[in-house]
Scaffold this active site. Structure first.
Site, PDB file in Angstrom:
ATOM      1  CG  ASP A 136      47.452  19.793  18.246  1.00  0.00           C
ATOM      2  OD1 ASP A 136      46.421  20.493  18.081  1.00  0.00           O
ATOM      3  OD2 ASP A 136      47.286  19.304  19.126  1.00  0.00           O
ATOM      4  CD  GLU A 167      42.569  19.895  16.432  1.00  0.00           C
ATOM      5  OE1 GLU A 167      43.831  19.566  16.377  1.00  0.00           O
ATOM      6  OE2 GLU A 167      42.220  20.693  17.046  1.00  0.00           O
ATOM      7  CG  HIS A 183      43.586  24.585  19.268  1.00  0.00           C
ATOM      8  ND1 HIS A 183      44.761  24.379  19.884  1.00  0.00           N
ATOM      9  CD2 HIS A 183      43.360  23.435  18.581  1.00  0.00           C
ATOM     10  CE1 HIS A 183      45.246  23.174  19.324  1.00  0.00           C
ATOM     11  NE2 HIS A 183      44.332  22.519  18.824  1.00  0.00           N
ATOM     12  CG  ASP A 236      44.696  25.945  23.419  1.00  0.00           C
ATOM     13  OD1 ASP A 236      44.333  26.111  22.258  1.00  0.00           O
ATOM     14  OD2 ASP A 236      44.049  25.361  24.285  1.00  0.00           O
ATOM     15  CG  HIS A 239      49.424  16.484  22.477  1.00  0.00           C
ATOM     16  ND1 HIS A 239      48.432  16.139  23.015  1.00  0.00           N
ATOM     17  CD2 HIS A 239      49.027  17.292  21.505  1.00  0.00           C
ATOM     18  CE1 HIS A 239      47.146  16.866  22.694  1.00  0.00           C
ATOM     19  NE2 HIS A 239      47.689  17.644  21.693  1.00  0.00           N
ATOM     20  CD  GLU A 293      41.360  20.960  20.608  1.00  0.00           C
ATOM     21  OE1 GLU A 293      40.683  19.819  20.664  1.00  0.00           O
ATOM     22  OE2 GLU A 293      42.620  20.768  21.007  1.00  0.00           O
ATOM     23  CD  GLU A 294      45.826  20.597  22.517  1.00  0.00           C
ATOM     24  OE1 GLU A 294      45.100  19.619  22.899  1.00  0.00           O
ATOM     25  OE2 GLU A 294      46.202  20.558  21.358  1.00  0.00           O
TER      26      GLU A 294
END
Ligand SMILES: [Zn+2]
Length: 377
Positions: free
Chosen positions: A100, A163, A67, A69, A350, A134-135
């Site tokens: 990520d 991931e 992903h 995003d 994150h 995805e997030e």
């Protein structure tokens, strides 16, 4: 050092792709893959951009999944360098999405470039499924694209999700499955009244004790070699008007189960509803299934190949893990695709000052290339 991966990664990391905004990342990826002979399809659904790219018409297909995003920056003032200005310090590259998971995408693309150059007539096909949600909701992304691919009979046999799976050193941990997650939101109905006149009311708190006690102590299964035992945990219970002289009219609450493969969500629902019925309480329940469990067998060709390649490239054997939160891998698994997650260190995902080690970035690209060689040469 192959700085191709770094340069491309920096370009991706400079895009402010806050979920579900792709912010131009997929166009950059598509450009590189088109040059390699990939057929490019942009498959937007709702606000979400998705990219499906495929090279070859033979089976089996190895699909790289990821992903573009990223999660919000958080308190920008706490970042040592701006989150969307990729910055190198002490052998590490800092930016939101560095772990990520834009580094994985950059590593996948350059791995393919080297592989295709060496093996232009490789076996099978190589594909990319890249989404930008995805997030976020994860509805108009991978899930929607796979539905389309299923209609076209193009579901890939193998999926490698980039991931961040590694914990201490690159490739020390592979994710080979995940537990399912099911939430039940329930309401037990009574009749509101004065505490001094209980005969005229029906107390839902009293009615709740026995069924909730029984539900909390249900034994669903035993731990297996690959999964811990299924667990049900109450997360919320609420009743009461705030006054100390009122019997409330209802009690509401919710619980969540993390469950292993072999347990069907329908079975769980029936079992729990039967307990409320047995105890003769008037109830409502609403269910939310956020992911079915999956497990890719250790003896499958994909897990075997990835494990063996890590041992050969890096000199140690990865742990096969089923812990952690969900990823888009679960959507592939529903179609019978063999799924593995292999990506960089997950220590800063994150977080403020998210980063990837530069050597790890190069090693990751080399690892993806070696997996291509092992499966499709
Ligand atoms: Zn991610």
């Amino acid at each position: 050092m192959d700085s191709d991966t770094l340069t491309f990664n920096q370009a991706l990391l400079s895009c402010e792709s806050l979920t579900p905004n792709d912010a131009g990342c997929q166009a950059l990826i598509a450009q590189r893959l088109a040059k390699l002979g990939f057929e490019i399809r942009h498959l937007p659904f709702g606000q979400v951009n998705n990219l499906w790219a495929k090279r070859g018409h033979q089976e089996p297909t190895l699909c790289f999944a990821g992903h573009t995003d990223v999660v919000p920056v958080g308190d920008a003032a706490l970042w040592t360098s701006p989150a969307f200005v990729p910055t190198i310090r002490n052998g590490k590259l800092y930016a939101r999405g560095a772990a990520d998971m834009k580094s994985s995408i950059a590593a996948m693309v350059t791995a393919c470039e080297r592989f295709v150059k060496q093996h232009p007539d490789h076996q099978g096909s190589i594909a990319f499924l890249i989404t930008s949600d995805e997030e976020g909701q994860a509805i108009d992304g991978t899930q929607a694209v796979l539905k389309r691919l299923d209609e076209e009979k193009q579901i890939p046999k193998w999926c490698l999700v980039g991931e961040a799976s590694s914990t201490e050193k690159l490739g020390d941990t592979l994710k080979v499955g995940r537990r399912g997650s099911l939430t039940g939101y329930f309401k037990i109905k009574g009749k509101q009244g004065h505490i001094a006149y209980p005969d005229l009311a029906k107390n839902p708190i009293h009615l709740a004790f026995k069924p909730l006690e029984e539900i909390a102590h249900l034994v669903w299964d035993k731990a297996s070699a690959h999964f811990p035992a299924t667990s049900l945990q109450f997360a919320n219970i609420h009743a009461g008007t705030g006054a100390n002289n009122v019997i409330p009219g209802t009690l509401e609450g919710n619980f969540n189960l993390r469950f292993a493969p072999g347990l069907e969500p329908e079975h769980i629902k029936e079992k729990i509803e039967s307990i409320f019925i047995k105890h003769n309480v008037e109830f409502e329940i609403r269910w939310s299934l956020s992911g079915k469990p999956f497990y890719t067998d250790v003896n499958s060709k994909l897990i075997h190949s990835v494990t063996h390649t890590i041992e050969k490239q890096l000199g140690y054997k990865p742990v096969h893990s089923t812990t952690g939160g969900t990823s888009d891998g679960r959507f592939f698994a529903e179609y019978g695709t063999e799924v593995v997650e292999l990506g960089p260190n997950n220590a800063t995902i994150h977080q403020i000052d998210e980063c990837i080690d530069l050597q790890e970035l190069e090693a990751l690209s080399a690892l993806y290339e070696a997996i291509l060689v092992d499966l499709l040469k």
